[in-house]
Write a protein that holds these residues in place. Structure first.
Motif, PDB file in Angstrom:
ATOM      1  N   GLU A  67     -15.352  19.497  -7.311  1.00 52.58           N
ATOM      2  CA  GLU A  67     -15.030  19.356  -8.735  1.00 52.58           C
ATOM      3  C   GLU A  67     -16.073  18.568  -9.513  1.00 52.58           C
ATOM      4  O   GLU A  67     -16.017  18.523 -10.750  1.00 52.58           O
ATOM      5  N   SER A  68     -16.999  17.905  -8.818  1.00 53.59           N
ATOM      6  CA  SER A  68     -18.084  17.243  -9.545  1.00 53.59           C
ATOM      7  C   SER A  68     -19.236  18.230  -9.716  1.00 53.59           C
ATOM      8  O   SER A  68     -19.349  19.210  -8.967  1.00 53.59           O
ATOM      9  N   ARG A  69     -20.104  17.985 -10.673  1.00 52.25           N
ATOM     10  CA  ARG A  69     -21.179  18.933 -10.979  1.00 52.25           C
ATOM     11  C   ARG A  69     -22.145  19.118  -9.819  1.00 52.25           C
ATOM     12  O   ARG A  69     -22.570  20.242  -9.516  1.00 52.25           O
ATOM     13  N   LEU A  70     -22.456  18.015  -9.114  1.00 50.95           N
ATOM     14  CA  LEU A  70     -23.485  18.076  -8.076  1.00 50.95           C
ATOM     15  C   LEU A  70     -22.917  18.254  -6.660  1.00 50.95           C
ATOM     16  O   LEU A  70     -23.655  18.620  -5.752  1.00 50.95           O
ATOM     17  N   GLY A  71     -21.643  17.978  -6.486  1.00 50.88           N
ATOM     18  CA  GLY A  71     -21.039  18.175  -5.164  1.00 50.88           C
ATOM     19  C   GLY A  71     -21.559  17.239  -4.088  1.00 50.88           C
ATOM     20  O   GLY A  71     -21.757  17.654  -2.938  1.00 50.88           O
ATOM     21  N   ILE A  72     -21.783  15.985  -4.443  1.00 50.58           N
ATOM     22  CA  ILE A  72     -22.297  15.009  -3.474  1.00 50.58           C
ATOM     23  C   ILE A  72     -21.117  14.265  -2.847  1.00 50.58           C
ATOM     24  O   ILE A  72     -20.279  13.704  -3.561  1.00 50.58           O
ATOM     25  N   PRO A  73     -21.037  14.216  -1.519  1.00 53.27           N
ATOM     26  CA  PRO A  73     -19.907  13.549  -0.870  1.00 53.27           C
ATOM     27  C   PRO A  73     -19.945  12.035  -1.062  1.00 53.27           C
ATOM     28  O   PRO A  73     -20.988  11.450  -1.367  1.00 53.27           O
ATOM     29  N   ILE A 100     -14.739  10.074 -10.011  1.00 54.42           N
ATOM     30  CA  ILE A 100     -15.398  10.841  -8.939  1.00 54.42           C
ATOM     31  C   ILE A 100     -15.736  12.232  -9.445  1.00 54.42           C
ATOM     32  O   ILE A 100     -16.837  12.758  -9.212  1.00 54.42           O
ATOM     33  N   ARG A 101     -14.808  12.829 -10.176  1.00 58.31           N
ATOM     34  CA  ARG A 101     -15.025  14.157 -10.759  1.00 58.31           C
ATOM     35  C   ARG A 101     -16.243  14.166 -11.684  1.00 58.31           C
ATOM     36  O   ARG A 101     -16.999  15.136 -11.735  1.00 58.31           O
ATOM     37  N   ALA A 102     -16.410  13.060 -12.393  1.00 53.03           N
ATOM     38  CA  ALA A 102     -17.502  12.964 -13.373  1.00 53.03           C
ATOM     39  C   ALA A 102     -18.814  12.525 -12.735  1.00 53.03           C
ATOM     40  O   ALA A 102     -19.813  12.361 -13.445  1.00 53.03           O
ATOM     41  N   LYS A 160     -12.911  16.132  -1.276  1.00 52.84           N
ATOM     42  CA  LYS A 160     -12.768  17.488  -1.845  1.00 52.84           C
ATOM     43  C   LYS A 160     -13.071  17.476  -3.351  1.00 52.84           C
ATOM     44  O   LYS A 160     -13.746  18.377  -3.872  1.00 52.84           O
ATOM     45  N   ILE A 161     -12.608  16.409  -4.030  1.00 50.90           N
ATOM     46  CA  ILE A 161     -12.901  16.293  -5.464  1.00 50.90           C
ATOM     47  C   ILE A 161     -14.401  16.138  -5.677  1.00 50.90           C
ATOM     48  O   ILE A 161     -15.001  16.799  -6.534  1.00 50.90           O
ATOM     49  N   ALA A 162     -15.013  15.245  -4.877  1.00 50.81           N
ATOM     50  CA  ALA A 162     -16.459  14.993  -5.029  1.00 50.81           C
ATOM     51  C   ALA A 162     -17.273  16.252  -4.760  1.00 50.81           C
ATOM     52  O   ALA A 162     -18.243  16.549  -5.478  1.00 50.81           O
ATOM     53  N   MET A 215       0.818  -1.206   0.000  1.00 56.84           N
ATOM     54  CA  MET A 215       0.000   0.000   0.000  1.00 56.84           C
ATOM     55  C   MET A 215       0.856   1.262   0.000  1.00 56.84           C
ATOM     56  O   MET A 215       0.454   2.303  -0.536  1.00 56.84           O
ATOM     57  N   GLU A 216       2.043   1.179   0.601  1.00 55.33           N
ATOM     58  CA  GLU A 216       2.921   2.345   0.659  1.00 55.33           C
ATOM     59  C   GLU A 216       3.671   2.582  -0.647  1.00 55.33           C
ATOM     60  O   GLU A 216       3.983   3.717  -0.997  1.00 55.33           O
ATOM     61  N   THR A 217       3.967   1.501  -1.380  1.00 57.54           N
ATOM     62  CA  THR A 217       4.870   1.626  -2.529  1.00 57.54           C
ATOM     63  C   THR A 217       4.183   1.474  -3.885  1.00 57.54           C
ATOM     64  O   THR A 217       4.678   1.970  -4.882  1.00 57.54           O
ATOM     65  N   ALA A 218       3.040   0.768  -3.905  1.00 63.31           N
ATOM     66  CA  ALA A 218       2.396   0.523  -5.195  1.00 63.31           C
ATOM     67  C   ALA A 218       1.706   1.783  -5.708  1.00 63.31           C
ATOM     68  O   ALA A 218       1.265   2.634  -4.940  1.00 63.31           O
ATOM     69  N   GLU A 219       1.621   1.861  -7.016  1.00 64.45           N
ATOM     70  CA  GLU A 219       0.836   2.929  -7.620  1.00 64.45           C
ATOM     71  C   GLU A 219      -0.640   2.575  -7.450  1.00 64.45           C
ATOM     72  O   GLU A 219      -1.055   1.461  -7.755  1.00 64.45           O
ATOM     73  N   GLN A 220      -1.417   3.510  -6.957  1.00 67.84           N
ATOM     74  CA  GLN A 220      -2.809   3.220  -6.649  1.00 67.84           C
ATOM     75  C   GLN A 220      -3.728   4.159  -7.419  1.00 67.84           C
ATOM     76  O   GLN A 220      -3.480   5.364  -7.502  1.00 67.84           O
ATOM     77  N   ASP A 221      -4.774   3.578  -7.984  1.00 65.56           N
ATOM     78  CA  ASP A 221      -5.762   4.360  -8.723  1.00 65.56           C
ATOM     79  C   ASP A 221      -6.975   4.569  -7.818  1.00 65.56           C
ATOM     80  O   ASP A 221      -7.681   3.625  -7.488  1.00 65.56           O
ATOM     81  N   TYR A 222      -7.201   5.796  -7.415  1.00 62.31           N
ATOM     82  CA  TYR A 222      -8.319   6.130  -6.544  1.00 62.31           C
ATOM     83  C   TYR A 222      -9.542   6.637  -7.328  1.00 62.31           C
ATOM     84  O   TYR A 222     -10.467   7.164  -6.736  1.00 62.31           O
TER      85      TYR A 222
END
Length: 716
Positions: free
Chosen positions: A84-90, A58-60, A79-81, A46-53
């Motif tokens: 940066e998303s249109r509706l701003g839903i957490p 989420i932005r879309a 913060k992105i949700a 978890m510390e070293t691997a590249e992770q896709d979150y």
């Protein structure tokens, strides 16, 4: 909201690990919990691997939930949700927090042995607060599957075989996780799992088919879910299994008719991991599109991890195959839970509040829970408690492994926090020595065994299962002690030394030889981070054991499933050959549900039952006739002697945990509402039938005082 945004709220993603380790976060968690990865290896990945979150999704607005345990990343994604998303839903952020977060408590099967509803609540509340510090606001817990077959690995995750005890556990856990809404940092959304009858998997084999009558479903497997919904549970997880041929993930009769309509559940339902896709493998859907359509119609509001809803539901609505109102209802349920969690007002966590070390009060609760979960099964000639001046030899590979105390489905623990059995004992006595005799994963070291025999006045053998031997995908066809552990016990017994067996296990083990031949047996399960400290307190008499079995312990594997509240049969076991019995072993459990010894002795007398219009008033005198102060769990059972369908020989209806000083007594009183004496028939209707009942009160399901009464429900 656009169609895509609605479906986005119905989509839960997990962190993807990309690069040289191409598996999902979900599979990584499974590898950790089943032993393929150590905690250290997991942390390093978890510390070293590249992770896709999934930031872009989420932005879309294409993701409504994610699985995660990292406060900084949780804040970043929120913060992105929000911005940066249109509706701003957490986002609602979920994780398997089954029996504690950083502070790991006993596995549920063990904690249920305390019969302490307040303890159930307090451990859940602490887990909620700890996890909320890391941005987690949704626990995939409690697991409230009634489980009667010890071969099934996930028996460890649930509170045992009895629907009443499981229901009380469920209510308390929901109250603990969700009840303190004074501050968003104090509560999370509970998730009841697995709906339903997952614990009845045929042959005890995980993910296997389940088949049962409607009356059995409604009387045994559904009551804990009904109780937890009444307590206000906000989410439910559908089970993997099929029930009577219909996968629970696409079972609209269960999800819509029973759960949402009859029980009035107003939260949302999530599939289990990959559950929708597996309907194709089940053979109930021809492809993923059909599986998604069936699941949405059946009442699944959120898809865990497959993206099938995202890939297919918008087009299914556009083509007219799926009503958009189904999406509207699902999204309304999901948004209601997010609002109840305070995510729109307080979406972020204060990273400065995170725990660096476990606070003292958290450890105190962990030790209390562990101590109350220990069950004394045998104590010949009062061998226990031991004297600290005695020379004690410790054998068994599990004794010195701190990583083995946490139990299955523990994710967020640190080995540095864990107290091994050996460490706990050595903290209290300098006469304790450990000998590396092997026997579980390694061959028996006879030289070390001889040293243990030569040194000790008494031998403590710490035996049982590794964590990876129970839990999900950990069914066993032979539930005796694995490896060469029984041979190790036979060798030490042959040497003539008194032997105390401390059992570390995630399921009831078949212990016929051990019960017959060893001097003392302590069932300690997997007790969490303070396991060693709690065991040492019991072994040396600082704590008087008070746990009672939440599940029956079989004599041999072939008895499984074995449980106390079985139906009456027309030919009960007897001396005649033509009765319901085995030729080669007794029918009854080796140790029954509700059983547990103490260092003192309790006596029951003067059972009295008074019928009133709406309830039975039941009283019994309980006396501590031993020389030590102690706690007893007083258990109330009933039997409906004549009914329109065959009823169990005994059913738990209530319990009270009491403390008695040596030489004292207490009049224990129960108020049993008469409407709790009914049952569901095969049409799923609740029936109250006048007639003869037997009332039992005692210290286990086997040893009870009893009194017959004739109940008239017409008075009700």
């Amino acid at each position: 909201m656009t169609l895509e945004e609605k479906v986005g709220q119905m989509n839960q993603a997990s962190v993807s690990i990309v690069g040289g380790f191409d598996v999902s976060f979900e599979e990584l968690i499974e590898m950790l919990t089943d032993g393929r990865l150590s905690q250290g290896e997991f942390s390093k990945i978890m510390e070293t691997a590249e992770q896709d979150y999934h930031e872009d999704e989420i932005r879309a607005g294409k993701i409504g939930s994610i699985m995660l345990q990292n406060a900084e990343k949780a804040n970043e994604l929120q913060k992105i949700a929000l911005e940066e998303s249109r509706l701003g839903i957490p986002l609602i952020i979920g994780l398997d927090v089954i029996h504690g977060f950083r502070t790991v408590f006993p596995i549920a099967l063990a904690e249920a042995c305390s019969f302490d509803n307040d303890l159930f609540l307090r451990t859940a509340r602490m887990a909620a607060r700890e996890s909320r510090m890391e941005g987690i606001n949704w626990h995939f817990a409690p697991m409230i599957d009634v489980s009667r077959d010890a071969r099934w690995g996930r028996v460890s995750e649930g509170p045992g075989e009895d629907p009443y005890l499981v229901s009380e556990f469920a209510r308390a856990k929901v109250k603990g996780l969700q009840g303190d809404t004074s501050n968003p940092a104090n509560y999370v959304a509970a998730c009841l799992k697995h709906f339903v009858a997952y614990g009845a998997a045929e042959s005890g084999r995980d993910y296997n088919t389940t088949s049962m009558s409607n009356s059995l479903l409604h009387n045994v497997y559904l009551p804990p879910f009904k109780a937890a919904v009444e307590e206000g549970a906000t989410t439910v997880m559908a089970a993997f299994n099929d029930l009577n041929g219909v996968p629970c993930t696409v079972n609209g009769k269960l999800l819509n008719e029973v759960l949402k309509e009859r029980y009035g559940f107003d939260g949302f339902v999530v599939s289990d991991a990959n559950g929708i896709r597996e309907c194709v493998t089940h053979g109930s859907a021809e492809d993923e599109k059909a599986a998604g359509l069936q699941a949405a119609r059946a009442g699944i509001d959120m898809d865990m991890g497959t993206s099938i809803f995202s890939n297919h539901l918008p087009q299914l609505v556009k083509s007219g195959e799926l009503e958009e109102d189904i999406l509207n209802q699902a999204v309304e349920r999901i948004l209601s839970v997010k609002m109840w969690l305070g995510l729109f007002d307080s979406p972020y966590v204060n990273t400065e509040d995170r725990m660096v070390t476990i606070p003292h009060e958290h450890r105190e609760l962990a030790q209390e829970a562990a101590a109350k979960s220990i069950v004394l099964l045998k104590n010949n000639e009062h061998l226990l408690p031991l004297n600290k001046d005695q020379k004690i030899s410790i054998i068994g590979e599990l004794a010195d492994k701190a990583s083995e105390v946490v139990g299955a489905w523990s994710i967020s623990w640190k080995e540095e926090d864990c107290v091994s059995v050996l460490n706990g004992l050595q903290q209290q006595s300098d006469k304790v020595r450990y000998f590396e005799t092997g026997g579980l994963t390694e061959a028996i070291n006879e030289d070390e065994l001889q040293k243990a025999i030569d040194y000790g006045d008494i031998v403590i053998a710490v035996v049982g299962e590794q964590v990876s031997m129970s839990g999900e995908a950990a069914s066993r066809a032979n539930i005796g002690l694995p490896g060469q552990q029984q041979e190790l016990l036979r060798m030490i017994k042959a040497a003539g030394k008194p032997v105390v067996a401390i059992l570390m296990n995630g399921r009831p083990l078949a212990l016929e030889w051990e019960a017959e031949n060893l001097d003392a047996l302590l069932e300690t399960w997997h007790l969490g981070i303070e396991m060693g400290s709690a065991i040492a307190d019991v072994v040396f008499g600082i704590t008087n054991p008070s746990g009672k079995l939440s599940v029956s312990i079989p004599r041999v594997t072939g008895q499984c499933p074995v449980y106390y509240n079985h139906p009456s049969t027309g030919r009960p076991a007897g001396k005649s050959k033509f009765t319901s019995r085995y030729l080669d072993v007794d029918n009854d459990a080796l140790y029954p549900f509700g059983f547990g010894l103490s260092y003192t002795e309790f006596a029951y007398s003067n059972l009295e039952v008074i019928e009133e219009s709406h309830e039975l008033l039941i009283s019994v005198e309980v006396a501590n006739i031993g020389s030590r102060n102690g706690e007893e769990v007083v258990q109330l059972y009933t039997r409906d002697k004549v009914a329109s369908i065959v009823r169990p020989v005994k059913e738990l209806k209530s319990y009270q945990r009491i403390s008695l000083e040596a030489g004292s007594s207490h009049n224990v009183q129960f108020h049993l509402p008469k409407d709790q004496l009914g049952f569901y028939d095969n049409d799923g209707k609740y029936q109250l039938e006048n007639g003869a009942f037997t009332i039992f009160v005692g210290g286990s399901s086997r040893e009870c005082l009893s009194q017959d009464v004739h109940i008239q429900f017409s008075l009700h």
